[in-house]
Design a protein around this motif. Sequence first.
Motif, mmCIF file in Angstrom:
data_model
loop_
_atom_site.group_PDB
_atom_site.id
_atom_site.type_symbol
_atom_site.label_atom_id
_atom_site.label_comp_id
_atom_site.label_asym_id
_atom_site.label_seq_id
_atom_site.Cartn_x
_atom_site.Cartn_y
_atom_site.Cartn_z
ATOM 1 N N GLY A 198 16.916 3.902 -0.016
ATOM 2 C CA GLY A 198 15.574 4.369 -0.347
ATOM 3 C C GLY A 198 14.760 4.603 0.906
ATOM 4 N N LYS A 199 13.738 5.413 0.775
ATOM 5 C CA LYS A 199 12.797 5.692 1.866
ATOM 6 C C LYS A 199 11.387 5.405 1.367
ATOM 7 N N ILE A 200 10.673 4.542 2.068
ATOM 8 C CA ILE A 200 9.284 4.235 1.754
ATOM 9 C C ILE A 200 8.432 4.597 2.959
ATOM 10 N N ILE A 201 7.391 5.362 2.714
ATOM 11 C CA ILE A 201 6.448 5.752 3.761
ATOM 12 C C ILE A 201 5.068 5.227 3.365
ATOM 13 N N ASN A 202 4.485 4.403 4.212
ATOM 14 C CA ASN A 202 3.138 3.900 3.988
ATOM 15 C C ASN A 202 2.172 4.645 4.911
ATOM 16 N N ILE A 203 1.102 5.180 4.350
ATOM 17 C CA ILE A 203 0.136 5.919 5.160
ATOM 18 C C ILE A 203 -0.803 4.925 5.832
ATOM 19 N N ILE A 228 -6.647 3.999 12.846
ATOM 20 C CA ILE A 228 -7.475 2.803 12.706
ATOM 21 C C ILE A 228 -6.608 1.578 12.392
ATOM 22 N N SER A 229 -5.295 1.759 12.287
ATOM 23 C CA SER A 229 -4.385 0.614 12.315
ATOM 24 C C SER A 229 -4.320 0.015 13.715
ATOM 25 N N GLU A 230 -4.732 0.793 14.728
ATOM 26 C CA GLU A 230 -4.652 0.378 16.133
ATOM 27 C C GLU A 230 -6.017 0.273 16.794
ATOM 28 N N LEU A 231 -6.961 1.067 16.348
ATOM 29 C CA LEU A 231 -8.260 1.200 16.996
ATOM 30 C C LEU A 231 -9.365 0.809 16.016
ATOM 31 N N ALA A 232 -10.573 0.712 16.498
ATOM 32 C CA ALA A 232 -11.705 0.399 15.626
ATOM 33 C C ALA A 232 -12.913 1.237 16.017
ATOM 34 N N THR A 244 -7.524 -1.212 -2.895
ATOM 35 C CA THR A 244 -7.016 0.161 -2.902
ATOM 36 C C THR A 244 -6.089 0.442 -1.732
ATOM 37 N N ASN A 245 -6.470 -0.009 -0.540
ATOM 38 C CA ASN A 245 -5.724 0.360 0.664
ATOM 39 C C ASN A 245 -4.547 -0.556 0.963
ATOM 40 N N LEU A 246 -4.622 -1.811 0.536
ATOM 41 C CA LEU A 246 -3.581 -2.776 0.889
ATOM 42 C C LEU A 246 -2.822 -3.302 -0.329
ATOM 43 N N ASP A 247 -3.557 -3.810 -1.326
ATOM 44 C CA ASP A 247 -2.869 -4.347 -2.508
ATOM 45 C C ASP A 247 -1.963 -3.306 -3.149
ATOM 46 N N SER A 248 -2.432 -2.063 -3.193
ATOM 47 C CA SER A 248 -1.635 -1.011 -3.841
ATOM 48 C C SER A 248 -0.313 -0.787 -3.121
ATOM 49 N N VAL A 249 -0.315 -0.891 -1.797
ATOM 50 C CA VAL A 249 0.915 -0.702 -1.027
ATOM 51 C C VAL A 249 1.911 -1.815 -1.369
ATOM 52 N N TYR A 250 1.405 -3.025 -1.496
ATOM 53 C CA TYR A 250 2.253 -4.155 -1.882
ATOM 54 C C TYR A 250 2.782 -3.976 -3.300
ATOM 55 N N ALA A 303 -15.142 -1.683 9.783
ATOM 56 C CA ALA A 303 -14.296 -2.846 10.060
ATOM 57 C C ALA A 303 -13.400 -3.219 8.879
ATOM 58 N N PRO A 304 -13.881 -3.217 7.619
ATOM 59 C CA PRO A 304 -12.977 -3.543 6.507
ATOM 60 C C PRO A 304 -11.845 -2.523 6.360
ATOM 61 N N TYR A 305 -12.127 -1.248 6.576
ATOM 62 C CA TYR A 305 -11.084 -0.228 6.544
ATOM 63 C C TYR A 305 -10.058 -0.502 7.641
ATOM 64 N N ALA A 306 -10.543 -0.858 8.849
ATOM 65 C CA ALA A 306 -9.630 -1.182 9.951
ATOM 66 C C ALA A 306 -8.768 -2.381 9.594
ATOM 67 N N ALA A 307 -9.365 -3.388 8.953
ATOM 68 C CA ALA A 307 -8.593 -4.564 8.543
ATOM 69 C C ALA A 307 -7.502 -4.172 7.555
ATOM 70 N N SER A 308 -7.843 -3.299 6.610
ATOM 71 C CA SER A 308 -6.856 -2.889 5.599
ATOM 72 C C SER A 308 -5.724 -2.086 6.217
ATOM 73 N N LYS A 309 -6.047 -1.173 7.116
ATOM 74 C CA LYS A 309 -5.014 -0.321 7.700
ATOM 75 C C LYS A 309 -4.180 -1.067 8.750
ATOM 76 N N GLY A 310 -4.797 -2.027 9.442
ATOM 77 C CA GLY A 310 -3.997 -2.878 10.322
ATOM 78 C C GLY A 310 -3.011 -3.700 9.525
ATOM 79 N N ALA A 311 -3.438 -4.168 8.360
ATOM 80 C CA ALA A 311 -2.546 -4.942 7.496
ATOM 81 C C ALA A 311 -1.431 -4.067 6.936
ATOM 82 N N VAL A 312 -1.722 -2.816 6.604
ATOM 83 C CA VAL A 312 -0.681 -1.918 6.106
ATOM 84 C C VAL A 312 0.379 -1.697 7.176
#
Length: 255
Positions: A139-144, A148-152, A117-123, A157-166
């Motif tokens: 074009g303009k693309i904004i990824n939310i 937690i892309s920076e902190l934990a 949901t958090n990463l595959d969908s962005v791809y 932890a899995p949410y942090a992994a997904s948002k760091g990857a985004v």
Amino acid sequence: MTPSIFDLSGRTALVTGAGQGIGLAIARGLAAAGARVVLNGRDTAKLERAAALIREAGGEADMMPFDVTDAAAVREGVARIEREIGPLTILVNNAGIQHRAPLEDFADEDWHRIIRTNLDSVYYVGQTVARHMIPRGYGKIINICSVISELARPTIAPYAASKGAVKMLTKGMAADWGRHGIRVNGIGPGFFATEMNAALVANADFSAWLVKRTPLGRWGEVDELVGAAIFLSAPASDFVTGHVLYVDGGVTASL
């Protein structure tokens, strides 16, 4: 500077996860700035209510429900938007979920559900929309993303992994697609009072900790993300790409 550099008139924006919370707030803001917004999600009733709110305020809103974790459904849905509604100028990849549990107890399926949901969908959505934007040269693309892309924090932890990857996928998209005139940036919300955070908002101990941890001393309100979304969607940010704009009350700036 003039207001015209923030004008989105004549542009069409797809917002995923637009039925509530951050996605709905951003969709309403883009519509108020002149964009025609296409609301995506899986709950048609929520999308209908969201579209009604935008239309009541004088904006243009369409619905295109499809599953952003299904690559084939994404390709079909985006093709329908391009064919039936108009060429996409703006994409906001907002769809996301959270699941809290100690990492040692985390179930495999919950891990995969978060990543889908958090990463595959962005791809999937980003690549599909970019394939339509590339021939048009803009074009303009904004990824939310998230703080937690920076902190934990414990239990996410899995949410942090997904948002760091985004965050890093955002930079990779910017590097690949800049030569085609596509700007790709992220917005990193801090702690916002949304449906997904309802349990935390109701937790007096957590809220007290957050107020002390945040330099501005409070939870964020979803409408406070609108300015960042308009800026990154508009001509005002035409020389900005590969950047994550943190809207977090100062959380990432302070220990």
